[in-house]
Write a protein that holds these residues in place. Structure first.
Motif, PDB file in Angstrom:
ATOM      1  N   PHE A 203       0.896  -1.288  -0.027  1.00  0.00           N
ATOM      2  CA  PHE A 203      -0.082   0.047   0.058  1.00  0.00           C
ATOM      3  C   PHE A 203       0.759   1.174  -0.033  1.00  0.00           C
ATOM      4  CE2 PHE A 203      -2.898   2.923   2.552  1.00  0.00           C
ATOM      5  CZ  PHE A 203      -3.891   3.047   1.566  1.00  0.00           C
ATOM      6  N   GLN A 204       0.677   1.925  -1.049  1.00  0.00           N
ATOM      7  CA  GLN A 204       1.347   3.429  -0.798  1.00  0.00           C
ATOM      8  C   GLN A 204       0.333   4.778  -0.806  1.00  0.00           C
ATOM      9  OE1 GLN A 204       3.665   4.335  -4.633  1.00  0.00           O
ATOM     10  NE2 GLN A 204       3.870   6.497  -3.887  1.00  0.00           N
ATOM     11  N   TYR A 205       0.507   5.569   0.000  1.00  0.00           N
ATOM     12  CA  TYR A 205      -0.577   6.496   0.370  1.00  0.00           C
ATOM     13  C   TYR A 205       0.205   7.814   0.538  1.00  0.00           C
ATOM     14  CZ  TYR A 205      -4.766   8.019   2.748  1.00  0.00           C
ATOM     15  OH  TYR A 205      -6.168   8.597   2.501  1.00  0.00           O
ATOM     16  N   GLY A 206      -0.880   8.809   0.244  1.00  0.00           N
ATOM     17  CA  GLY A 206      -0.368  10.133   0.365  1.00  0.00           C
ATOM     18  C   GLY A 206      -1.166  11.177  -0.581  1.00  0.00           C
ATOM     19  N   TRP A 207      -0.627  12.257  -1.215  1.00  0.00           N
ATOM     20  CA  TRP A 207      -1.311  13.031  -2.035  1.00  0.00           C
ATOM     21  C   TRP A 207      -0.262  13.486  -3.046  1.00  0.00           C
ATOM     22  CZ3 TRP A 207      -0.334  14.172   2.928  1.00  0.00           C
ATOM     23  CH2 TRP A 207       0.723  15.311   3.050  1.00  0.00           C
TER      24      TRP A 207
END
Length: 383
Positions: free
Chosen positions: A320-324
Motif C-alpha cells: 500500500f502506498q498512500y499520500g497525495w
C-alpha cells in the motif's frame, strides 16, 4: 478452511497464502514480506535536497521497499542518479535488507539525470544523435512535448538499445536494488495506426531491460498489470490511481482481480492511492501551503476507506502506498497510526455481501474489513 473462525489455522493460512488457496513464490531478491502491519511501499523525491537522518529513519520505519523519485536532490547534487545513490547508501546503512529502487521513464525525457541532461530546448539541437530518439509531429515537423518535456520514440530500435543501456547504467551507478519504470504506453495515441508495433516494441524493450539488469534486480512497471506485451518482463506492477475513473467501483473490483493474477504469477503489486485524484471540494481554489495542508487533512480523513480498499484485494507481496503526490512532503513523512496497527494474515478471500452489489468484507487475524465502493465508505474493526 476456517475462514470464519476466531483462531487462525496456521496449517491452512500462512504469510504467503494467496486468497485462492495457492502459495506465492517470491524471488530471492524480493523484499521480505509480512502481514504484521499494513505492508507499505514508499516512493518520493525532493528536487532541492537529500534526506535528513531522521527522515531516513521515519521512512525505513514504515517500509522495507522504497523508490527514489525522478528528480531527487537534482539541484544540490547536479544529477538525480547521484541523489539516488546518496539515499541508497543512507538507507542501507540503517537497514541493510531494505530494497531501494531507482526511477526512470520510458516515455518522457525528463532532464534530471546526466544521461538525459541534453534533452532540453536549449541543448537538443546540438545533439542530433539524441534528437533522433524523440517523436516528431508529422504535421509541424516540431518535437512533440508536454511543457517542454520531450517524448521518447519507442519505435526507434537505436533508442531502445540506448534506453536499456542507460537504465542499467543508472541502476548500477546508484547501487539500487532495481528500477521503477514509469509510462507503459509509448504514446500510442499519437500513432494509433501503429498500435501493434508500439506495443510490441515496448514489450521487447522491457524484456531486454530485464535481461540486462540481471537476475537479482527488481523491475517494477507502472500500470503494467494488464499490458500484455510488458507483463512477462516485470517483477512488480503499480496500480496508480491518478484520476476519479481509476477510483471507480468498477475499476477497484477489476484491480482486486489483477492483484490476484499478479500474485499467482509471482509478481509484486503496489496499490498506490493519492487523494489528490478525488477532486474533493475541500481543495477547490487552494494553492501553496493552504492546499498542501488541506490535502494532508483529507488524506487522514479518507485513510480508512482507501486502506480498506487495499485490504480487500491485497495478496502476499501486495503493498500500500498512500499520500497525495510524489514529493517527500506529500505523505511519506506523515504519521498514519492506523497503518501501524497489528493486522495479521488474511483468513481467506474477500466476500461480496450481496450479488451484484458493491459491499465487500474480509477478515484478517486482527482486523475485520467492510467497504462499500459505491458510496465510498468503509469500516475497519481492529481486534
Amino acid at each position: 478452511m476456517k475462514e470464519n473462525s476466531d483462531v487462525l489455522d496456521t496449517e491452512v493460512f500462512s504469510e504467503l497464502s494467496i486468497s485462492d488457496g495457492t502459495v506465492f513464490q517470491p524471488k530471492d531478491f524480493f523484499p521480505k514480506f509480512s502481514w504484521e502491519v499494513t505492508p507499505q511501499y514508499c516512493m518520493f523525491g525532493d528536487g532541492s535536497r537529500t534526506l535528513t537522518t531522521s527522515e531516513v529513519e521515519v521512512v525505513s520505519g514504515k517500509s522495507n521497499f522504497v523508490c527514489i523519485e525522478k528528480n531527487h536532490a537534482w539541484t544540490v547534487l547536479e544529477y538525480a542518479e547521484v541523489g539516488t545513490k546518496h539515499e541508497v547508501e543512507a538507507f542501507k546503512k540503517l537497514q541493510p535488507e531494505i530494497k531501494v529502487l531507482y526511477y526512470f521513464n520510458s516515455a518522457y525525457a525528463w532532464p534530471f539525470t546526466s544521461y538525459n541532461e541534453n534533452f532540453t530546448r536549449s541543448r537538443i539541437d546540438n545533439y542530433p544523435e539524441l534528437k533522433k530518439f524523440l517523436i516528431v509531429n508529422e504535421t509541424t515537423g516540431e518535437l512533440e512535448h508536454r511543457n517542454n518535456i520531450f517524448f521518447f520514440d519507442v519505435l526507434n530500435p537505436d533508442f531502445r538499445e540506448w534506453w536499456v543501456n542507460t537504465v542499467v547504467a543508472g541502476v548500477n551507478f546508484s547501487g539500487a536494488d532495481g528500477v521503477f519504470i514509469d509510462q507503459m504506453h509509448g504514446f500510442v495515441w499519437l500513432r494509433n495506426s501503429q498500435k501493434n508495433e508500439v506495443e510490441k516494441a515496448m514489450g521487447e524493450m522491457m524484456l531486454n531491460l530485464k535481461k540486462a539488469l540481471g537476475d537479482d534486480k527488481i523491475l517494477l512497471g507502472n500500470n503494467a498489470s494488464d499490458v500484455v506485451e510488458v507483463f512477462p518482463a516485470i517483477d512488480a506492477a503499480m496500480f496508480e490511481h491518478y484520476n476519479t475513473q481509476k477510483l471507480s467501483k468498477e475499476n477497484l473490483l477489476k484491480e482486486w482481480g489483477d492483484m490476484l493474477n499478479n500474485a499467482k504469477a509471482g509478481k509484486i503489486s503496489i496499490f498506490r492511492i493519492g487523494v489528490e485524484a478525488e477532486d474533493d471540494p475541500s481543495i477547490d481554489g487552494l494553492t501553496g501551503a493552504a492546499k498542501e495542508n488541506a490535502l494532508e487533512k483529507l488524506s487522514k480523513e479518507r485513510l480508512e476507506y482507501y486502506q480498506a480498499c487495499y485490504l480487500i484485494g491485497a495478496q502476499p507481496y501486495s503493498y500500500f502506498q498512500y499520500g497525495w503526490g510524489w514529493r517527500l512532503d506529500t505523505g511519506p513523512l506523515v504519521d498514519y497510526p492506523e497503518l501501524q496497527k497489528s493486522l495479521g494474515i488474511p483468513k481467506g478471500a474477500y466476500k461480496r455481501v450481496h450479488e451484484n452489489a458493491w459491499e465487500f468484507t474480509r477478515e484478517f487475524e486482527h482486523a475485520k474489513v467492510w467497504v462499500d465502493t459505491e458510496n465510498k465508505e468503509a469500516k475497519i474493526t481492529w481486534l
